[in-house]
Design a protein around this motif. Sequence first.
Motif, PDB file in Angstrom:
ATOM      1  N   HIS A 191       0.945  -5.199  -1.746  1.00 24.62           N
ATOM      2  CA  HIS A 191       0.147  -4.817  -2.684  1.00 24.62           C
ATOM      3  C   HIS A 191      -1.205  -5.480  -3.403  1.00 24.62           C
ATOM      4  O   HIS A 191      -2.102  -5.101  -3.909  1.00 24.62           O
ATOM      5  CB  HIS A 191       1.163  -5.144  -4.131  1.00 24.62           C
ATOM      6  N   ILE A 224       4.406  -0.207  -5.331  1.00 23.58           N
ATOM      7  CA  ILE A 224       3.906  -0.988  -5.979  1.00 23.58           C
ATOM      8  C   ILE A 224       4.919  -2.683  -5.418  1.00 23.58           C
ATOM      9  O   ILE A 224       3.376  -3.287  -4.636  1.00 23.58           O
ATOM     10  CB  ILE A 224       4.366  -0.690  -7.577  1.00 23.58           C
ATOM     11  N   TYR A 243       1.998   3.616 -12.648  1.00 23.90           N
ATOM     12  CA  TYR A 243       2.171   2.561 -12.585  1.00 23.90           C
ATOM     13  C   TYR A 243       1.902   1.447 -13.863  1.00 23.90           C
ATOM     14  O   TYR A 243       3.074   0.980 -14.749  1.00 23.90           O
ATOM     15  CB  TYR A 243       1.885   1.695 -11.534  1.00 23.90           C
TER      16      TYR A 243
END
Length: 380
Positions: A111, A281, A346
């Motif tokens: 990430h 994510i 997200y």
Amino acid sequence: MSYLKLFNELLSPADIQINGTREWDIRLHDEAALDRILVDGSLGLGETYMEGLWDCDRIDELVHRITQHNLEDKLSVKAKLLLGAHLGRKKVVNFFNRQSVERCNKDVPFHYDLGNDLFENMLDERMTYTCAYWKESFDLDSAQTAKLDLICRKLGLKPGMKVLDIGCGWGSFMNYAAEHYGVVCHGLTLSKEQTALGMEIARRKNLPVSFILQDYRQYVPAVTYDRVVSIGMIEHVGPENYKDYFTCANRFLKDDGLFLLHTIGSPESKTETDPWINKYIFPNGVIPSISQLGNAMEHMFNIEDLHNIGPDYDKTLMAWCRNFEKNWDNIAEKYGDRFYRMWRYYLLSCAGAFRSRSLSVWQLALTKEGTSLPQFARAV
């Protein structure tokens, strides 16, 4: 078989319609999306959006309504009745530590090493990638500065103190604390991208800030610290490691010191996160509950203060999304359309989750068990 009627019935209590006219209604481009969502739940919802099978002007409000009315659980029951339990995803029991040192060295860069340019086009001027504090602020930069100063005041920082930041990111807290409170800061991170940019920012201002590219479990400091802070990092630690995390923080801290923990919080104890978030994510991230944190810190820390700023994360995520959309042309060629839909989903779906109050943000001020209370300000 078409599930359009079924979905409209399920969505009705939340006042959501498929192919309706409101901003939070779903515009369906392909009914295949409904089959995927029925079987895969939140994973199917996110993936079919990424693939362009449906659209929605206000994903944040859509997810807020879905979460507030607990529609995913109701959908899961319907799916089992209609499709048979054998079509549901088989739950795999993982007997290994999903947040081991080895796994974290892979999951964190997944990430945070996506690219500094992405985060520079999304975050505030200080590169603060955690919930801002909007009590007296009206823009992202001032709200993030207010959050950093709030933490400094709660810690009672004084010139010359030595501070450790566990999971320091790009060093926004360390740089702010060093510049405005005269402290010396060391930061732990597993992100090479964050370390490179964070060191550059600190050098520009000639601040007494250093980055240590190391897992907290492997760090052996030459000194103990007057203050320890950890802002938005324990979400990557995992319940199996909470005890080790607090043991390390206790070991890093002077006996009369103060530890401030800033974390997203769940009203329910869990051992895993949302499937879509986990896949795309934050791999192997887990949001802790108060009981999980309390059990893990037994015989090590007293809780001197607990402050919930959860509603402020809704505003923060919406501000990040506005920046991301506004600056997308700067990075579009590098990341591509699929990434754009993924990242937008997200940010907006997380904003909706905080709006529904299914997630909180806690700041806990902790002292070592059996020690007197240091100078501490409940600066809320």
